[in-house]
Design an enzyme around this catalytic site. Structure first.
Site, PDB file in Angstrom:
ATOM      1  N   VAL A  44       0.833  -1.206   0.000  1.00  0.00           N
ATOM      2  CA  VAL A  44       0.000   0.000   0.000  1.00  0.00           C
ATOM      3  C   VAL A  44       0.871   1.260   0.000  1.00  0.00           C
ATOM      4  O   VAL A  44       0.589   2.215  -0.725  1.00  0.00           O
ATOM      5  CB  VAL A  44      -0.987   0.002   1.186  1.00  0.00           C
ATOM      6  CG1 VAL A  44      -1.815   1.286   1.207  1.00  0.00           C
ATOM      7  CG2 VAL A  44      -1.911  -1.214   1.106  1.00  0.00           C
ATOM      8  N   CYS A  45       1.942   1.247   0.775  1.00  0.00           N
ATOM      9  CA  CYS A  45       2.831   2.420   0.821  1.00  0.00           C
ATOM     10  C   CYS A  45       3.471   2.675  -0.541  1.00  0.00           C
ATOM     11  O   CYS A  45       3.584   3.819  -0.980  1.00  0.00           O
ATOM     12  CB  CYS A  45       3.920   2.227   1.875  1.00  0.00           C
ATOM     13  SG  CYS A  45       3.286   2.131   3.555  1.00  0.00           S
ATOM     14  N   THR A  46       3.888   1.615  -1.209  1.00  0.00           N
ATOM     15  CA  THR A  46       4.497   1.761  -2.531  1.00  0.00           C
ATOM     16  C   THR A  46       3.490   2.358  -3.507  1.00  0.00           C
ATOM     17  O   THR A  46       3.810   3.308  -4.237  1.00  0.00           O
ATOM     18  CB  THR A  46       5.034   0.414  -3.034  1.00  0.00           C
ATOM     19  OG1 THR A  46       6.022  -0.054  -2.105  1.00  0.00           O
ATOM     20  CG2 THR A  46       5.653   0.543  -4.420  1.00  0.00           C
TER      21      THR A  46
END
Length: 149
Positions: A44-46
């Site tokens: 999700v962060c990527t």
């Protein structure tokens, strides 16, 4: 006390991916989008940071500088930045002290949150995700920034 909407952003100093000290107070006069994210190279962060990377020109046109903050160290940030060609500063909040002041410290690790600071470092937009699987998309942020003028 945690950072609240329409209040002065809590000041902080953190190391960036290159070992330089980033001091919030030295960024006065600039609009900043502080992006708290749980970790480099997580799915999700990527997606979130690559979404912001893909819209970096729009943020720049709106006079907003994007700054990522996670608990990861400089070496991790360097790899993450290079792997995904991220054009913004990544800061290390290893002890989560800054995350705590912004209401982004979780029971384990860091919550995902975004804060738009105006030129006087007043928080004009604040969103901390209740669930780490969710994220603010670039379009939502650009719309919020445009609404603020």
């Amino acid at each position: 006390m945690t950072a609240q909407l329409n209040e002065k952003a809590p000041d902080f100093s953190l190391l960036d991916a290159d070992g330089n000290v980033f001091r919030l107070q030295e960024m006065s006069g600039q609009r900043l989008l502080l992006v708290f994210y749980p970790g480099d190279d997580t799915p999700v962060c990527t997606r979130q940071l690559c979404d912001y990377r893909d819209g970096i020109e729009v943020f720049a046109e709106l006079g907003v500088t994007v700054v990522g903050i996670s608990p990861d160290d400089a070496e991790s940030h360097q790899r993450f930045r290079a792997r995904h060609d991220l054009p913004f500063v990544l800061l290390s909040d290893s002890d989560l002290s800054v995350a705590e002041r912004y209401g982004c410290k979780a029971l384990i690790g860091m919550k995902r949150g975004v804060f738009l600071l105006d030129e006087a470092q007043i928080i004009r937009y604040r969103h901390v995700e209740a669930v780490a699987l969710f994220r603010r998309r670039r379009e939502e942020l650009v719309e919020a920034i445009r609404a603020l003028g």
